[in-house]
Design a protein around this motif. Sequence first.
Motif, PDB file in Angstrom:
ATOM      1  N   LEU A  74       0.830  -1.207   0.000  1.00  4.58           N
ATOM      2  CA  LEU A  74       0.000   0.000   0.000  1.00  4.58           C
ATOM      3  C   LEU A  74       0.863   1.256   0.000  1.00  4.58           C
ATOM      4  O   LEU A  74       0.567   2.233  -0.709  1.00  4.58           O
ATOM      5  N   GLY A  75       1.938   1.234   0.785  1.00  5.81           N
ATOM      6  CA  GLY A  75       2.862   2.368   0.773  1.00  5.81           C
ATOM      7  C   GLY A  75       3.521   2.562  -0.573  1.00  5.81           C
ATOM      8  O   GLY A  75       3.685   3.700  -1.042  1.00  5.81           O
ATOM      9  N   VAL A  76       3.876   1.442  -1.231  1.00  8.71           N
ATOM     10  CA  VAL A  76       4.467   1.531  -2.568  1.00  8.71           C
ATOM     11  C   VAL A  76       3.476   2.100  -3.568  1.00  8.71           C
ATOM     12  O   VAL A  76       3.821   2.923  -4.427  1.00  8.71           O
ATOM     13  N   VAL A  77       2.202   1.662  -3.463  1.00 10.16           N
ATOM     14  CA  VAL A  77       1.171   2.153  -4.382  1.00 10.16           C
ATOM     15  C   VAL A  77       1.010   3.662  -4.253  1.00 10.16           C
ATOM     16  O   VAL A  77       0.973   4.392  -5.260  1.00 10.16           O
ATOM     17  N   TYR A  78       0.920   4.155  -3.035  1.00 12.71           N
ATOM     18  CA  TYR A  78       0.771   5.602  -2.859  1.00 12.71           C
ATOM     19  C   TYR A  78       2.019   6.348  -3.335  1.00 12.71           C
ATOM     20  O   TYR A  78       1.924   7.459  -3.865  1.00 12.71           O
ATOM     21  N   SER A  79       3.184   5.741  -3.162  1.00 15.33           N
ATOM     22  CA  SER A  79       4.403   6.375  -3.670  1.00 15.33           C
ATOM     23  C   SER A  79       4.372   6.469  -5.192  1.00 15.33           C
ATOM     24  O   SER A  79       4.733   7.491  -5.779  1.00 15.33           O
ATOM     25  N   ARG A 102      -9.247  10.734  -9.095  1.00 11.02           N
ATOM     26  CA  ARG A 102     -10.528  10.028  -9.191  1.00 11.02           C
ATOM     27  C   ARG A 102     -10.441   8.778 -10.059  1.00 11.02           C
ATOM     28  O   ARG A 102     -11.472   8.206 -10.406  1.00 11.02           O
ATOM     29  N   ASP A 103      -9.239   8.366 -10.398  1.00 10.83           N
ATOM     30  CA  ASP A 103      -9.072   7.169 -11.210  1.00 10.83           C
ATOM     31  C   ASP A 103      -9.477   5.941 -10.397  1.00 10.83           C
ATOM     32  O   ASP A 103      -8.956   5.698  -9.302  1.00 10.83           O
ATOM     33  N   ARG A 104     -10.418   5.158 -10.926  1.00  6.26           N
ATOM     34  CA  ARG A 104     -10.965   4.016 -10.185  1.00  6.26           C
ATOM     35  C   ARG A 104      -9.906   2.945  -9.906  1.00  6.26           C
ATOM     36  O   ARG A 104      -9.966   2.267  -8.873  1.00  6.26           O
ATOM     37  N   VAL A 105      -8.962   2.777 -10.799  1.00  5.29           N
ATOM     38  CA  VAL A 105      -7.926   1.758 -10.574  1.00  5.29           C
ATOM     39  C   VAL A 105      -7.101   2.116  -9.342  1.00  5.29           C
ATOM     40  O   VAL A 105      -6.841   1.265  -8.475  1.00  5.29           O
ATOM     41  N   ASN A 106      -6.691   3.375  -9.233  1.00  8.83           N
ATOM     42  CA  ASN A 106      -5.939   3.813  -8.056  1.00  8.83           C
ATOM     43  C   ASN A 106      -6.756   3.627  -6.785  1.00  8.83           C
ATOM     44  O   ASN A 106      -6.250   3.157  -5.754  1.00  8.83           O
ATOM     45  N   GLN A 107      -8.030   4.013  -6.838  1.00  7.21           N
ATOM     46  CA  GLN A 107      -8.881   3.930  -5.653  1.00  7.21           C
ATOM     47  C   GLN A 107      -9.105   2.491  -5.213  1.00  7.21           C
ATOM     48  O   GLN A 107      -9.005   2.164  -4.024  1.00  7.21           O
ATOM     49  N   ILE A 108      -9.424   1.617  -6.168  1.00  4.26           N
ATOM     50  CA  ILE A 108      -9.711   0.218  -5.826  1.00  4.26           C
ATOM     51  C   ILE A 108      -8.454  -0.477  -5.317  1.00  4.26           C
ATOM     52  O   ILE A 108      -8.504  -1.272  -4.358  1.00  4.26           O
ATOM     53  N   THR A 109      -7.300  -0.188  -5.927  1.00  3.47           N
ATOM     54  CA  THR A 109      -6.052  -0.823  -5.484  1.00  3.47           C
ATOM     55  C   THR A 109      -5.738  -0.451  -4.044  1.00  3.47           C
ATOM     56  O   THR A 109      -5.421  -1.324  -3.216  1.00  3.47           O
ATOM     57  N   ALA A 110      -5.824   0.837  -3.730  1.00  2.00           N
ATOM     58  CA  ALA A 110      -5.534   1.280  -2.362  1.00  2.00           C
ATOM     59  C   ALA A 110      -6.534   0.683  -1.378  1.00  2.00           C
ATOM     60  O   ALA A 110      -6.159   0.220  -0.288  1.00  2.00           O
ATOM     61  N   GLY A 111      -7.813   0.669  -1.752  1.00  2.00           N
ATOM     62  CA  GLY A 111      -8.824   0.124  -0.851  1.00  2.00           C
ATOM     63  C   GLY A 111      -8.666  -1.368  -0.630  1.00  2.00           C
ATOM     64  O   GLY A 111      -8.819  -1.868   0.508  1.00  2.00           O
ATOM     65  N   LEU A 112      -8.364  -2.117  -1.681  1.00  2.00           N
ATOM     66  CA  LEU A 112      -8.217  -3.574  -1.554  1.00  2.00           C
ATOM     67  C   LEU A 112      -7.009  -3.936  -0.693  1.00  2.00           C
ATOM     68  O   LEU A 112      -7.095  -4.831   0.169  1.00  2.00           O
ATOM     69  N   LEU A 113      -5.899  -3.245  -0.888  1.00  2.00           N
ATOM     70  CA  LEU A 113      -4.708  -3.526  -0.078  1.00  2.00           C
ATOM     71  C   LEU A 113      -4.947  -3.147   1.381  1.00  2.00           C
ATOM     72  O   LEU A 113      -4.575  -3.905   2.300  1.00  2.00           O
ATOM     73  N   GLY A 114      -5.574  -1.991   1.611  1.00  2.00           N
ATOM     74  CA  GLY A 114      -5.876  -1.595   2.987  1.00  2.00           C
ATOM     75  C   GLY A 114      -6.851  -2.543   3.647  1.00  2.00           C
ATOM     76  O   GLY A 114      -6.697  -2.908   4.830  1.00  2.00           O
ATOM     77  N   GLY A 115      -7.874  -2.976   2.909  1.00  2.00           N
ATOM     78  CA  GLY A 115      -8.844  -3.910   3.463  1.00  2.00           C
ATOM     79  C   GLY A 115      -8.234  -5.273   3.755  1.00  2.00           C
ATOM     80  O   GLY A 115      -8.566  -5.916   4.759  1.00  2.00           O
ATOM     81  N   GLN A 150      -4.770  -7.183  -8.749  1.00  2.00           N
ATOM     82  CA  GLN A 150      -5.088  -5.761  -8.849  1.00  2.00           C
ATOM     83  C   GLN A 150      -3.821  -4.921  -8.926  1.00  2.00           C
ATOM     84  O   GLN A 150      -3.786  -3.902  -9.634  1.00  2.00           O
ATOM     85  N   LEU A 151      -2.769  -5.340  -8.214  1.00  2.00           N
ATOM     86  CA  LEU A 151      -1.505  -4.613  -8.264  1.00  2.00           C
ATOM     87  C   LEU A 151      -0.905  -4.659  -9.661  1.00  2.00           C
ATOM     88  O   LEU A 151      -0.366  -3.650 -10.155  1.00  2.00           O
ATOM     89  N   ILE A 152      -0.997  -5.816 -10.320  1.00  2.00           N
ATOM     90  CA  ILE A 152      -0.495  -5.935 -11.698  1.00  2.00           C
ATOM     91  C   ILE A 152      -1.250  -4.985 -12.614  1.00  2.00           C
ATOM     92  O   ILE A 152      -0.650  -4.285 -13.445  1.00  2.00           O
ATOM     93  N   TYR A 153      -2.576  -4.957 -12.455  1.00  2.00           N
ATOM     94  CA  TYR A 153      -3.378  -4.061 -13.287  1.00  2.00           C
ATOM     95  C   TYR A 153      -3.082  -2.593 -12.963  1.00  2.00           C
ATOM     96  O   TYR A 153      -3.077  -1.740 -13.854  1.00  2.00           O
ATOM     97  N   PHE A 154      -2.807  -2.310 -11.696  1.00  2.00           N
ATOM     98  CA  PHE A 154      -2.469  -0.940 -11.295  1.00  2.00           C
ATOM     99  C   PHE A 154      -1.190  -0.470 -11.984  1.00  2.00           C
ATOM    100  O   PHE A 154      -1.112   0.675 -12.460  1.00  2.00           O
ATOM    101  N   VAL A 155      -0.177  -1.336 -12.029  1.00  2.00           N
ATOM    102  CA  VAL A 155       1.077  -0.961 -12.693  1.00  2.00           C
ATOM    103  C   VAL A 155       0.823  -0.675 -14.173  1.00  2.00           C
ATOM    104  O   VAL A 155       1.348   0.285 -14.742  1.00  2.00           O
ATOM    105  N   HIS A 156      -0.009  -1.522 -14.803  1.00  2.00           N
ATOM    106  CA  HIS A 156      -0.369  -1.295 -16.207  1.00  2.00           C
ATOM    107  C   HIS A 156      -1.073   0.047 -16.383  1.00  2.00           C
ATOM    108  O   HIS A 156      -0.751   0.822 -17.295  1.00  2.00           O
TER     109      HIS A 156
END
Length: 432
Positions: A74-79, A102-115, A150-156
């Motif tokens: 999650l820290g890496v994603v926000y970075s 407001r990008d849904r990919v960013n939002q869902i990735t952060a939420g899924l990792l935090g959850g 989701q992380l793979i898709y986030f990087v894409h």
Amino acid sequence: MNRKAGSLRETFNSLGGLLSVPGTIALGLWALSVPALLLDHAFGSGAFPGFVRIGETTAYYVLSAIATAAIATLGVVYSLVLIVFTLAAGNIGPRLLQRFTRDRVNQITAGLLGGTFLFSIVVLHQTDKSHVPSLSIAFAVVLSVLSVLQLIYFVHSASKSVTIDEEIAIISSGLKIEIDRVTAKDEDGDDPETVVQACRTPVKAARSGYVEAIVEDDLMALARRHDLRIDFVARPGLFVVEGMMLARHSAAADGEIETAIRDAVELVESRTATSNIAFSLDLLIEMALRALSPAVNDAFTAVACVDQFTAAMIGPVTHGLRGHVRCDTDDTPRLHVPGMTVGAMLGEIFHPLRRAAASNLLVTRHLADALLRLDEIANDDVRPLLRHHARLLAEEQRLVKCLDQDERDLETLLSPLLEGKNSAGAHDPSYL
């Protein structure tokens, strides 16, 4: 009331980025740990298949690994998001950051990792020698698999976010939708003078801000109820200052009516792209002007913006824009809300780009080609505007003192417009 509406909208916009959606997803997965643990306690480990059951030590290591990896990732994603923001602000335009948050990919990735982290922590807390919640642990493993995918898709997605052509296409797609909404099509345009001439009583702004939206349905109901005609001076996207005239109405001065008109105007402190053609136009213009600046010098980005402008203007130059007067059920004109005209759109696009591209022959010729394309499909009311911009483009080229041959080539290219001829088939993009 309009202050409250604007404040609520601004609060919603601020929470709609990397806070509300990720927070909701994370809290939802955290809450899901309660029914999962209840099921484990109700049925016990023996009720589940053997591949689900797990020992205490293994459970401890699995849950610890999932929780540690989730919070670290999650820290890496926000970075990475911050890096993308920095690159986008420097290379594309700082006003695009609203869209990135407001990008849904960013939002869902952060939420899924935090959850996943919160779920694993709660299950780990309830794991001891006397009870190992096998079902909850299995669900934590499923969450970890989903997090990896989701992380793979986030990087894409992040890699595409800094691709300028991708951003130009996304912004222009939204711009086309907004312009299509106000294109005349087959509607009859109403004469605004029927409303304007009847309105004398001013309504002034109670505070400063950008006109985010005008709630026309509320104004129509107010106009029918009091037999009013309302003429707005301020249009969506305009910045107004306290005490500036927002609108006029046809009744005598009445505090209740003026308050209701103010309440129908949503003022915000910063501009957004919500139902605002001018804002989307400005985003593309900003990207083109940045590309033409000496620091960037990226002519092909400017060319891509010009192409998208040309595509977005098909409806307005062909059909015009719809009338800005709304009538009630018996065809009585009640409300006039000014909007952007075809001439204003063309001017907002071609004036700054013509000046910025004066010394760039590639972009100048592409602007000429865009005018020819639009002239080929334009109606008779719009053609004089296009020919006016063609004359300005040719004059601008003469002022920069380019080679005589380049000047003659541009005038030859623009000759159908400069001479008032039919430009069908005249554009020649072979210089690209």
